[in-house]
Write a protein that holds these residues in place. Structure first.
Motif, PDB file in Angstrom:
ATOM      1  N   VAL A  18       0.842  -1.196   0.000  1.00 49.95           N
ATOM      2  CA  VAL A  18       0.000   0.000   0.000  1.00 49.95           C
ATOM      3  C   VAL A  18       0.880   1.250   0.000  1.00 49.95           C
ATOM      4  O   VAL A  18       0.620   2.218  -0.727  1.00 49.95           O
ATOM      5  CB  VAL A  18      -0.942   0.007   1.212  1.00 49.95           C
ATOM      6  CG1 VAL A  18      -1.765   1.282   1.250  1.00 49.95           C
ATOM      7  CG2 VAL A  18      -1.844  -1.209   1.179  1.00 49.95           C
ATOM      8  N   PHE A  19       1.942   1.215   0.805  1.00 50.93           N
ATOM      9  CA  PHE A  19       2.855   2.361   0.846  1.00 50.93           C
ATOM     10  C   PHE A  19       3.496   2.570  -0.514  1.00 50.93           C
ATOM     11  O   PHE A  19       3.621   3.697  -0.998  1.00 50.93           O
ATOM     12  CB  PHE A  19       3.919   2.129   1.914  1.00 50.93           C
ATOM     13  CG  PHE A  19       4.874   3.268   2.064  1.00 50.93           C
ATOM     14  CD1 PHE A  19       6.136   3.228   1.483  1.00 50.93           C
ATOM     15  CD2 PHE A  19       4.504   4.395   2.772  1.00 50.93           C
ATOM     16  CE1 PHE A  19       7.013   4.285   1.614  1.00 50.93           C
ATOM     17  CE2 PHE A  19       5.376   5.464   2.904  1.00 50.93           C
ATOM     18  CZ  PHE A  19       6.637   5.420   2.330  1.00 50.93           C
ATOM     19  N   GLU A  21       2.283   1.798  -3.359  1.00 55.06           N
ATOM     20  CA  GLU A  21       1.262   2.366  -4.236  1.00 55.06           C
ATOM     21  C   GLU A  21       1.146   3.874  -4.022  1.00 55.06           C
ATOM     22  O   GLU A  21       1.080   4.659  -4.975  1.00 55.06           O
ATOM     23  CB  GLU A  21      -0.082   1.690  -3.916  1.00 55.06           C
ATOM     24  CG  GLU A  21      -1.171   1.970  -4.897  1.00 55.06           C
ATOM     25  CD  GLU A  21      -1.022   1.180  -6.186  1.00 55.06           C
ATOM     26  OE1 GLU A  21      -0.465   0.069  -6.118  1.00 55.06           O
ATOM     27  OE2 GLU A  21      -1.437   1.699  -7.231  1.00 55.06           O
ATOM     28  N   ALA A  22       1.166   4.294  -2.744  1.00 53.15           N
ATOM     29  CA  ALA A  22       1.015   5.717  -2.446  1.00 53.15           C
ATOM     30  C   ALA A  22       2.175   6.515  -3.012  1.00 53.15           C
ATOM     31  O   ALA A  22       1.992   7.567  -3.647  1.00 53.15           O
ATOM     32  CB  ALA A  22       0.899   5.913  -0.938  1.00 53.15           C
ATOM     33  N   VAL A  23       3.384   6.036  -2.798  1.00 48.75           N
ATOM     34  CA  VAL A  23       4.561   6.764  -3.283  1.00 48.75           C
ATOM     35  C   VAL A  23       4.583   6.775  -4.807  1.00 48.75           C
ATOM     36  O   VAL A  23       4.918   7.779  -5.445  1.00 48.75           O
ATOM     37  CB  VAL A  23       5.854   6.135  -2.716  1.00 48.75           C
ATOM     38  CG1 VAL A  23       7.070   6.773  -3.346  1.00 48.75           C
ATOM     39  CG2 VAL A  23       5.899   6.296  -1.204  1.00 48.75           C
ATOM     40  N   ALA A  24       4.210   5.647  -5.400  1.00 48.11           N
ATOM     41  CA  ALA A  24       4.161   5.584  -6.867  1.00 48.11           C
ATOM     42  C   ALA A  24       3.209   6.652  -7.395  1.00 48.11           C
ATOM     43  O   ALA A  24       3.495   7.312  -8.410  1.00 48.11           O
ATOM     44  CB  ALA A  24       3.733   4.193  -7.310  1.00 48.11           C
ATOM     45  N   ALA A  25       2.066   6.823  -6.705  1.00 49.90           N
ATOM     46  CA  ALA A  25       1.090   7.849  -7.139  1.00 49.90           C
ATOM     47  C   ALA A  25       1.729   9.218  -7.205  1.00 49.90           C
ATOM     48  O   ALA A  25       1.457  10.016  -8.103  1.00 49.90           O
ATOM     49  CB  ALA A  25      -0.104   7.866  -6.191  1.00 49.90           C
ATOM     50  N   VAL A  26       2.630   9.506  -6.289  1.00 49.67           N
ATOM     51  CA  VAL A  26       3.261  10.817  -6.243  1.00 49.67           C
ATOM     52  C   VAL A  26       4.296  10.970  -7.357  1.00 49.67           C
ATOM     53  O   VAL A  26       4.426  12.020  -7.975  1.00 49.67           O
ATOM     54  CB  VAL A  26       3.946  11.029  -4.867  1.00 49.67           C
ATOM     55  CG1 VAL A  26       4.700  12.335  -4.833  1.00 49.67           C
ATOM     56  CG2 VAL A  26       2.917  10.964  -3.752  1.00 49.67           C
ATOM     57  N   GLU A  28       4.888   8.877 -10.184  1.00 47.59           N
ATOM     58  CA  GLU A  28       4.722   8.330 -11.527  1.00 47.59           C
ATOM     59  C   GLU A  28       4.541   9.370 -12.611  1.00 47.59           C
ATOM     60  O   GLU A  28       4.824   9.104 -13.771  1.00 47.59           O
ATOM     61  CB  GLU A  28       3.524   7.370 -11.559  1.00 47.59           C
ATOM     62  CG  GLU A  28       3.974   5.936 -11.642  1.00 47.59           C
ATOM     63  CD  GLU A  28       2.804   4.986 -11.542  1.00 47.59           C
ATOM     64  OE1 GLU A  28       3.047   3.798 -11.273  1.00 47.59           O
ATOM     65  OE2 GLU A  28       1.648   5.441 -11.729  1.00 47.59           O
ATOM     66  N   PRO A 117       4.196  13.728   0.977  1.00 46.53           N
ATOM     67  CA  PRO A 117       4.381  13.543  -0.472  1.00 46.53           C
ATOM     68  C   PRO A 117       5.179  14.673  -1.140  1.00 46.53           C
ATOM     69  O   PRO A 117       6.100  14.398  -1.901  1.00 46.53           O
ATOM     70  CB  PRO A 117       2.949  13.495  -1.013  1.00 46.53           C
ATOM     71  CG  PRO A 117       2.129  13.054   0.134  1.00 46.53           C
ATOM     72  CD  PRO A 117       2.784  13.594   1.357  1.00 46.53           C
TER      73      PRO A 117
ATOM     74  N   THR B 247       2.046   4.237   6.670  1.00 45.61           N
ATOM     75  CA  THR B 247       1.393   3.959   5.393  1.00 45.61           C
ATOM     76  C   THR B 247       0.024   4.629   5.322  1.00 45.61           C
ATOM     77  O   THR B 247      -0.343   5.215   4.289  1.00 45.61           O
ATOM     78  CB  THR B 247       1.231   2.446   5.216  1.00 45.61           C
ATOM     79  OG1 THR B 247       2.518   1.844   5.299  1.00 45.61           O
ATOM     80  CG2 THR B 247       0.594   2.117   3.883  1.00 45.61           C
ATOM     81  N   TYR B 259      -2.562  14.022  -5.395  1.00 46.46           N
ATOM     82  CA  TYR B 259      -1.686  13.201  -6.228  1.00 46.46           C
ATOM     83  C   TYR B 259      -2.431  12.001  -6.798  1.00 46.46           C
ATOM     84  O   TYR B 259      -1.972  11.389  -7.755  1.00 46.46           O
ATOM     85  CB  TYR B 259      -0.475  12.710  -5.423  1.00 46.46           C
ATOM     86  CG  TYR B 259       0.494  13.800  -5.100  1.00 46.46           C
ATOM     87  CD1 TYR B 259       0.447  14.450  -3.873  1.00 46.46           C
ATOM     88  CD2 TYR B 259       1.446  14.196  -6.025  1.00 46.46           C
ATOM     89  CE1 TYR B 259       1.340  15.467  -3.577  1.00 46.46           C
ATOM     90  CE2 TYR B 259       2.353  15.206  -5.729  1.00 46.46           C
ATOM     91  CZ  TYR B 259       2.292  15.842  -4.506  1.00 46.46           C
ATOM     92  OH  TYR B 259       3.175  16.839  -4.217  1.00 46.46           O
ATOM     93  N   ARG B 266      -6.664   3.737  -8.881  1.00 48.78           N
ATOM     94  CA  ARG B 266      -5.547   3.855  -7.963  1.00 48.78           C
ATOM     95  C   ARG B 266      -5.992   4.500  -6.653  1.00 48.78           C
ATOM     96  O   ARG B 266      -5.610   4.066  -5.573  1.00 48.78           O
ATOM     97  CB  ARG B 266      -4.441   4.690  -8.591  1.00 48.78           C
ATOM     98  CG  ARG B 266      -3.512   5.243  -7.487  1.00 48.78           C
ATOM     99  CD  ARG B 266      -2.259   5.820  -8.019  1.00 48.78           C
ATOM    100  NE  ARG B 266      -1.282   4.766  -8.187  1.00 48.78           N
ATOM    101  CZ  ARG B 266      -0.280   4.829  -9.053  1.00 48.78           C
ATOM    102  NH1 ARG B 266      -0.181   5.851  -9.863  1.00 48.78           N
ATOM    103  NH2 ARG B 266       0.593   3.856  -9.125  1.00 48.78           N
ATOM    104  N   LEU B 270      -5.745   3.026  -2.855  1.00 51.67           N
ATOM    105  CA  LEU B 270      -5.104   3.658  -1.710  1.00 51.67           C
ATOM    106  C   LEU B 270      -6.063   3.741  -0.522  1.00 51.67           C
ATOM    107  O   LEU B 270      -5.672   3.495   0.622  1.00 51.67           O
ATOM    108  CB  LEU B 270      -4.615   5.057  -2.077  1.00 51.67           C
ATOM    109  CG  LEU B 270      -3.380   5.097  -2.972  1.00 51.67           C
ATOM    110  CD1 LEU B 270      -3.016   6.535  -3.309  1.00 51.67           C
ATOM    111  CD2 LEU B 270      -2.218   4.426  -2.284  1.00 51.67           C
TER     112      LEU B 270
END
Lengths: 129, 472
Positions: A18-19, A21-26, A28, A117, B247, B259, B266, B270
């Motif tokens: 999940v983490f 995924e969150a960082v990837a969102a920022v 990507e 982020p 997280t 974001y 997505r 999240l």
């Protein structure tokens, strides 16, 4: 020069999907993201293709796994110039510096989890543009 | 170390005494030598060369004695040998005195009082019994000397030449000698007895103190190990709680700051991911709390009598049956005999066994089989939880029962898990007086063996225990 060629690659190493995924969102929007869930996967990924930056969590399968990965990368001349951002808990940084001393291999940046982020984005941009 | 029979004086003290008398002996030899040299000038002829020879002999064996003492110092058992040396040198001193007395007039010798000296000095180093024997021997020696001299078998050497043996005064001297020697040993012994007894006590106490300090040292080391483990445990616990929190916050921030859009796939990932982490956090907190409570002795319910393990397991089979089916795992009971614990806490046992069965199912491969085997072996219920799943590698087998340890292959097979299930099971089983053991081969499966003694009595229900207080 097309945008595709300019896209830098970031390797995200963290055992929490999940983490990741969150960082990837920022990130990507501007970078290509690859992920790894533990030290072994991370090293394999780096061996396959050098990333431009590595974001590394300290504790995955065991307490100081992140430090071991960072140390391995820094000892290898092929990978020692890849910038590393280490995500840690504050006390981990303090304690492991005390425990590790001369085998301590500094990363370029340390950030405390939970990481904001935009701060993360700023650090990434500062390191690889 | 058991107390030696003659531990009335410490070896170092005895050693010191023997050294001191060794030094006095030089004076004795010197005095005798001087007497033998000067005697003739006063008309005492018998003393030369006899006393001089005695002086030389004394000096010689004193040298030997010093050598012996030096060797004994390095010996492993100095004490016993010192005792023999003490007796030996007193006996030789008395013999030398006897010879000197012979050459200075026998029973009428001015050197007789020195017997008293040896009696006193000897009683300080040797047991009274040995000294009485030496006193008796000295008296017999003196008496024999008198008899032999009076029959002219042995030459009489009076100090005053021309003096003859006077039977009456000789007899009186004999009597006085006997009374004096035995009396001195008796007096010296009673005076020193309390001193000797105190030495024995001191010896015993020192020994005990030494043992105690070794025990204390061990206990302190144990305590510091425990403290280290505790703070290590707290650090890991804190990390395990902080990690999902990190997280959650990051995920929510990513959504809040735009974001990612909650309406997108997505975004949805999240949000539900954050909810999952909240659950993880809750589970971890609950498990930590449970572990802490069990360790404090707070169990889920009061102790019950006659807990039937077969029933406990059978009920679990019912409740976990659907779960096993969902994962395409076959759950197989294999019970031989009826195991009834004298004392048990059913809810805790249920939880412990549930963790074990749940793990066995979790780490099995689809289509696999989990067997729960119950046997009764020498007054204990032995329950084996057997699976043919992913197994545990050698380096992790000893650690899986510890808190938060999850082997890497476990994490890969099933990402979720607090890492506390086995630790909780272990605590419950140990609270019931039992043990849990792990055997496993990576890739082939694991067997967890739980041994529960049937007749274990919990502390608060022991017959002589204080009246029970209810558990919170």
């Amino acid at each position: 020069m097309s945008e595709q060629e300019e896209r830098k690659t970031i390797l995200l190493v963290d055992d929490d999907a999940v983490f990741v995924e969150a960082v990837a969102a920022v990130l990507e929007a501007r970078y290509t993201i690859r992920t790894a869930a533990n030290g072994t996967e991370a090293l394999e990924s780096v061996a396959r293709e050098h990333p431009d930056l590595i974001i590394l969590d300290v504790m995955m399968d065991y307490i100081s796994e992140g430090f071991d990965v960072a140390r391995k990368l820094r000892m290898d001349s092929a990978t020692q110039n890849i910038p590393i951002i280490m995500l840690t808990g504050v006390d981990q940084m303090y304690n492991y510096r005390m425990e590790v001393d001369e085998s301590w291999v500094p990363s370029d940046r340390y950030m405390e989890k939970p990481v904001a982020p935009d701060k993360l984005l700023a650090e990434v941009e500062a390191l690889i543009g | 170390m058991s107390q030696p029979r003659f531990a009335y004086i410490f070896a170092p003290a005895l050693y010191g005494r023997l050294q001191w008398f060794g030094r006095l002996r030089w004076f004795a030899a010197g005095g005798l030598a001087a007497a033998s040299l000067l005697g003739p000038y006063f008309g005492i002829t018998a003393v030369w060369p006899s006393l001089f020879i005695v002086a030389c002999v004394i000096a010689l064996y004193n040298v030997l004695l010093w050598q012996l003492l030096r060797l004994r110092k390095q010996h492993v058992h100095p004490f016993v040998n010192l005792r023999y040396i003490a007796v030996g040198q007193t006996a030789i001193d008395l013999a030398a005195l006897m010879v000197a007395v012979h050459f200075t007039g026998g029973i009428q010798s001015p050197l007789l009082p020195f017997f008293a000296f040896h009696m006193t000095v000897g009683t300080l180093m040797i047991t009274a019994r040995t000294m009485y024997i030496l006193a008796g021997a000295s008296c017999l020696g003196a008496a024999a000397m008198y008899l032999l001299e009076s029959r002219s078998i042995l030459q009489f050497h009076p100090i005053n030449p021309g003096e003859s043996i006077e039977p009456l005064s000789a007899a009186l001297s004999m009597i006085t000698l006997v009374i004096a020697l035995f009396g001195i040993v008796y007096l010296a012994n009673s005076v020193t007895r309390s001193f000797k007894e105190r030495n024995i006590e001191l010896y015993r106490t020192t020994d005990q103190l030494r043992e105690r300090s070794v025990e204390l040292q061990r206990a302190l080391t144990e305590i510091s190990e425990i403290e280290k483990r505790k703070s290590h445990y707290m650090r890991i616990s804190a990390h395990q709680l902080r990690s999902p929190l990190g997280t959650i916050k990051t995920s929510l921030q990513v959504l809040a700051e735009g974001y990612a859009d909650p309406a997108t796939e997505r975004g949805h990932k999240l949000l539900s991911g954050a909810v999952e982490r909240v659950d993880t956090l809750l589970e971890t907190v609950n498990d930590l709390l449970e572990l802490a409570k069990i360790r404090e002795g707070i169990l889920k319910a009061p102790w019950s009598r006659d807990v039937m393990l077969n029933q406990v397991l059978a009920d679990l089979f019912d409740s976990l049956g659907t779960h096993a089916d969902d994962r395409n795992i076959e759950l197989v009971p294999d019970f031989v005999g009826v195991a009834i614990l004298d004392w048990g806490v059913p809810p805790d046992l249920v939880h412990a066994f549930e963790n074990l069965i749940y793990n066995a199912i979790k780490y099995s491969n689809p289509g696999g089989k989990v067997t729960v085997q119950l046997r009764i072996e020498s007054e204990a219920a032995v329950i084996r939880f057997i699976d043919r799943g992913i197994g545990i590698s050698e380096e992790y087998v000893d650690q899986v029962l510890l808190e938060f340890v999850r082997a890497p292959n476990a994490k890969q097979h099933a990402a979720e898990g607090t890492g506390l299930g086995l630790a909780i099971a272990k605590e419950v089983i140990e609270a019931h007086g039992g043990r849990i053991a792990v055997a496993s081969v990576a890739g082939e499966g694991s067997t967890f063996t739980v041994t529960l003694p049937l007749h274990h009595v919990p502390k608060q229900h022991e017959p002589h225990a204080k009246p029970e207080k209810s558990d919170a």
